[in-house]
Design an enzyme around this catalytic site. Structure first.
Site, PDB file in Angstrom:
ATOM      1  N   ASP A  49       0.872  -1.170   0.000  1.00  0.00           N
ATOM      2  CA  ASP A  49       0.000   0.000   0.000  1.00  0.00           C
ATOM      3  C   ASP A  49       0.916   1.228   0.000  1.00  0.00           C
ATOM      4  O   ASP A  49       2.120   1.108   0.248  1.00  0.00           O
ATOM      5  CB  ASP A  49      -0.850  -0.068   1.277  1.00  0.00           C
ATOM      6  N   ASP A  51      -0.145   5.152   0.944  1.00  0.00           N
ATOM      7  CA  ASP A  51      -0.374   6.144   1.994  1.00  0.00           C
ATOM      8  C   ASP A  51      -0.341   5.519   3.387  1.00  0.00           C
ATOM      9  O   ASP A  51      -1.049   4.550   3.661  1.00  0.00           O
ATOM     10  CB  ASP A  51      -1.739   6.823   1.796  1.00  0.00           C
ATOM     11  N   GLU A  96     -13.653   5.160   8.046  1.00  0.00           N
ATOM     12  CA  GLU A  96     -12.598   4.278   7.523  1.00  0.00           C
ATOM     13  C   GLU A  96     -11.918   3.501   8.643  1.00  0.00           C
ATOM     14  O   GLU A  96     -11.654   2.305   8.519  1.00  0.00           O
ATOM     15  CB  GLU A  96     -11.549   5.105   6.741  1.00  0.00           C
ATOM     16  N   SER A 164      -2.417   1.325  -4.621  1.00  0.00           N
ATOM     17  CA  SER A 164      -2.868   2.453  -3.808  1.00  0.00           C
ATOM     18  C   SER A 164      -4.219   3.011  -4.213  1.00  0.00           C
ATOM     19  O   SER A 164      -4.509   3.190  -5.396  1.00  0.00           O
ATOM     20  CB  SER A 164      -1.832   3.583  -3.901  1.00  0.00           C
ATOM     21  N   LYS A 213      -9.108  -3.461  -3.451  1.00  0.00           N
ATOM     22  CA  LYS A 213      -7.730  -3.693  -3.871  1.00  0.00           C
ATOM     23  C   LYS A 213      -7.501  -5.181  -4.060  1.00  0.00           C
ATOM     24  O   LYS A 213      -6.834  -5.817  -3.256  1.00  0.00           O
ATOM     25  CB  LYS A 213      -6.781  -3.186  -2.793  1.00  0.00           C
TER      26      LYS A 213
HETATM   27  P1  TMP Z   1      -3.790   4.145   0.185  1.00  0.00           P
HETATM   28  O1  TMP Z   1      -4.580   3.037  -0.406  1.00  0.00           O
HETATM   29  O2  TMP Z   1      -2.535   4.447  -0.624  1.00  0.00           O
HETATM   30  O3  TMP Z   1      -3.491   3.972   1.630  1.00  0.00           O
HETATM   31  O4  TMP Z   1      -4.690   5.486   0.028  1.00  0.00           O
HETATM   32  C1  TMP Z   1      -5.917   5.627   0.652  1.00  0.00           C
HETATM   33  C2  TMP Z   1      -5.910   6.710   1.684  1.00  0.00           C
HETATM   34  O5  TMP Z   1      -6.319   7.966   1.115  1.00  0.00           O
HETATM   35  C3  TMP Z   1      -6.917   6.404   2.776  1.00  0.00           C
HETATM   36  O6  TMP Z   1      -6.273   6.198   4.002  1.00  0.00           O
HETATM   37  C4  TMP Z   1      -7.793   7.631   2.848  1.00  0.00           C
HETATM   38  C5  TMP Z   1      -7.040   8.679   2.092  1.00  0.00           C
HETATM   39  N1  TMP Z   1      -7.914   9.703   1.464  1.00  0.00           N
HETATM   40  C6  TMP Z   1      -7.695  11.041   1.792  1.00  0.00           C
HETATM   41  O7  TMP Z   1      -6.819  11.348   2.595  1.00  0.00           O
HETATM   42  N2  TMP Z   1      -8.485  11.995   1.216  1.00  0.00           N
HETATM   43  C7  TMP Z   1      -9.475  11.694   0.312  1.00  0.00           C
HETATM   44  O8  TMP Z   1     -10.164  12.593  -0.194  1.00  0.00           O
HETATM   45  C8  TMP Z   1      -9.685  10.305  -0.024  1.00  0.00           C
HETATM   46  C9  TMP Z   1     -10.764   9.926  -0.991  1.00  0.00           C
HETATM   47  C10 TMP Z   1      -8.870   9.363   0.577  1.00  0.00           C
HETATM   48 MG    MG Z   2      -2.920   3.181   3.441  1.00  0.00          MG
END
Ligand code: TMP
Ligand code: MG
Length: 275
Positions: A49, A51, A96, A164, A213
């Site tokens: 992943d 973020d 979430e 991601s 995913k």
């Molecule tokens: P990831 O799959 O790379 O972890 O990315 C998803 C992350 O993005 C999740 O933890 C929530 C975040 N997110 C935001 O910070 N702002 C947003 O507007 C959206 C739709 C998701």
């Molecule tokens: Mg993440």
């Protein structure tokens, strides 16, 4: 030093010294690692992943930005849109990470979040040419040890798939600017679609959110051919949805799942990862 210890046992003892590391079943982890080591680097792939997994959750007590946050906080976005995106975050982020809700309950709400956020972004007429600056000016930070992690995998030609639900264009820019976007890196994410004048008009393909995913997205990529022959998987994630990222891999021999337990993580969440 104990002369009876094999190099693997010495290595495993080192791992066990990390005080913040939790293993659900120590012996099982040892078994998996040993089996992977025996099979060799040619059978290994890493699926991660982005973020809050490859990037840091916080730095000096301050939260670090996600891909979406990087864009949100940049001057490519109007203050009115920033406010609306923040409202979405305030509403949906607690959902979430709410461990009392099931995936079935959360899924439609997560789709709603991503859809609304992407709609807002598309309305901003974001310019492709401004993305590099948005990332440069941001406080995005890869985790400690990232340089060794990326370089080492590349040196051994081990594929690293970054899967991601963030924004592909931003994510790529982060790893490009930190000089770790090596040829072994493949990215599956939400990519921006620009018109001829370089202005954002939509997002490409099927939306990837935190709960889809899995194989669907994987099967459609050329990267999948390579994945088939790589039956040992190191999976890195932070959300429960990340646990499915390797579902497209066939004939899996071993999978070691490593979870980064960032924010208000329940015991159940932690247990789902630690094996
Ligand atoms: P990831 O799959 O790379 O972890 O990315 C998803 C992350 O993005 C999740 O933890 C929530 C975040 N997110 C935001 O910070 N702002 C947003 O507007 C959206 C739709 C998701
Ligand atoms: Mg993440």
């Amino acid at each position: 030093e104990n002369p009876q210890l094999t190099p693997f046992e010495i290595f495993f003892k080192e791992i066990e010294k990390f005080s913040k590391l939790h293993m659900k079943d120590r012996d099982r982890v040892q078994e998996i690692l040993q089996s992977m080591q025996k099979a060799g680097s040619k059978t290994l792939q890493v699926i991660s992943d982005f973020d809050m997994t490859l990037t840091r959750f916080e730095y000096n007590g301050k939260r670090c930005p996600t891909c979406h946050n990087i864009l949100e906080r940049s001057d490519a976005i109007s203050s009115d849109c920033k406010k609306k995106l923040q409202e979405l975050l305030d509403k949906y982020y607690p959902i979430e990470i709410d461990s009392t809700l099931s995936v079935e309950e959360k899924l439609p709400l997560m789709v709603e979040w991503w859809t609304k956020a992407h709609e807002l972004l598309v309305n901003q007429k974001i310019k492709k040419a401004g993305l590099a600056k948005a990332v440069k000016d941001s406080e995005a930070k890869l985790r400690d040890g990232y340089q060794y992690f990326f370089d080492h995998l590349n040196e051994h030609s081990i594929p690293l798939l970054i899967f991601s639900a963030g924004i592909g264009d931003i994510l790529e820019e982060v790893i490009r600017q930190t000089e770790v976007f090596h040829p072994n890196v493949k990215v599956i994410s939400n990519y921006m679609d620009f018109d001829e004048s370089g202005v954002l008009k939509a997002f490409k393909g099927e939306l990837i959110h935190i709960y889809n995913k899995k194989e669907g997205a994987l099967l459609n990529t050329g990267h999948f051919q390579e994945l088939r022959t790589r039956t040992n998987v190191l999976l890195l994630g932070d959300s429960l949805g990340d646990l499915n990222m390797a579902d497209g891999v066939q004939d899996m021999e071993n999978i070691l799942k490593i979870g980064f337990l960032n924010d208000k993580v329940s015991k159940k969440h932690a247990r789902s990862y630690a094996h």
